[in-house]
Write a protein that holds these residues in place. Sequence first.
Motif, PDB file in Angstrom:
ATOM      1  N   ASP A  18       0.837  -1.203   0.000  1.00 18.95           N
ATOM      2  CA  ASP A  18       0.000   0.000   0.000  1.00 18.95           C
ATOM      3  C   ASP A  18       0.871   1.252   0.000  1.00 18.95           C
ATOM      4  N   GLN A  19       0.285   2.337  -0.442  1.00 23.20           N
ATOM      5  CA  GLN A  19       1.014   3.595  -0.625  1.00 23.20           C
ATOM      6  C   GLN A  19       1.597   4.109   0.686  1.00 23.20           C
ATOM      7  N   GLU A  20       0.870   3.921   1.771  1.00 25.67           N
ATOM      8  CA  GLU A  20       1.341   4.406   3.073  1.00 25.67           C
ATOM      9  C   GLU A  20       2.643   3.702   3.477  1.00 25.67           C
ATOM     10  N   PHE A  21       2.708   2.380   3.232  1.00 28.10           N
ATOM     11  CA  PHE A  21       3.917   1.620   3.551  1.00 28.10           C
ATOM     12  C   PHE A  21       5.086   2.090   2.689  1.00 28.10           C
ATOM     13  N   LYS A  22       4.826   2.312   1.397  1.00 30.87           N
ATOM     14  CA  LYS A  22       5.881   2.780   0.499  1.00 30.87           C
ATOM     15  C   LYS A  22       6.425   4.125   0.954  1.00 30.87           C
ATOM     16  N   GLU A  23       5.523   5.047   1.314  1.00 31.24           N
ATOM     17  CA  GLU A  23       5.953   6.371   1.766  1.00 31.24           C
ATOM     18  C   GLU A  23       6.769   6.271   3.050  1.00 31.24           C
ATOM     19  N   GLN A  24       6.361   5.374   3.949  1.00 30.75           N
ATOM     20  CA  GLN A  24       7.099   5.183   5.198  1.00 30.75           C
ATOM     21  C   GLN A  24       8.515   4.684   4.910  1.00 30.75           C
ATOM     22  N   ARG A  82      10.594   7.537   3.356  1.00 27.34           N
ATOM     23  CA  ARG A  82      10.987   8.504   4.388  1.00 27.34           C
ATOM     24  C   ARG A  82      12.126   7.954   5.239  1.00 27.34           C
ATOM     25  N   THR A 136       9.679   8.582  -6.293  1.00 29.53           N
ATOM     26  CA  THR A 136       9.469   9.745  -5.428  1.00 29.53           C
ATOM     27  C   THR A 136      10.223  10.949  -5.964  1.00 29.53           C
ATOM     28  N   SER A 185       6.220  11.965  -5.234  1.00 32.07           N
ATOM     29  CA  SER A 185       5.499  11.065  -4.351  1.00 32.07           C
ATOM     30  C   SER A 185       5.593   9.650  -4.908  1.00 32.07           C
TER      31      SER A 185
END
Length: 103
Positions: A7-13, A16, A45, A50
Motif C-alpha cells: 500500500d502507498q502508506e507503507f511505500k511512503e514510510q 521517508r 518519489t 510522491s
Amino acid sequence: MKKKRYDQEFKEQVVRECQEVGNIALVARRHGLSKNTVYNWLQATRKNGSVIPLPRDVNQRLLEAENRLESLARENDQLKRLVAEKELELAILRELRDRVNPQ
C-alpha cells in the motif's frame, strides 16, 4: 511468481526512512524487501514528488499535480518560518555570548 503489492502508506514510510537513514540496503533488509524495489520507490518519489503515481487522465493529472504543488508550497513556507525562528534564536544567543558582562 506472483508480484506482491504494497500500500502507498507503507511505500511512503519506507521512502521517508531511507531518506532519514541514508542506507537503502539497510532499510530494505529491515522491512524484508529487495533493495531494487526500494530503489525504484525512491526513483518514483524523486521523479513524481510522491510514491503515488499520477492519474492517466490529463485533467485529473493536472489537478493532482496542482494539489501536490500547493502542498509543497505550504510545507516550504512552514520550513522557511522554522529556519527564520532558528536564525533569530541564534542571533540572540550570539548577542548574549558576545556581551562583556552578561547578567
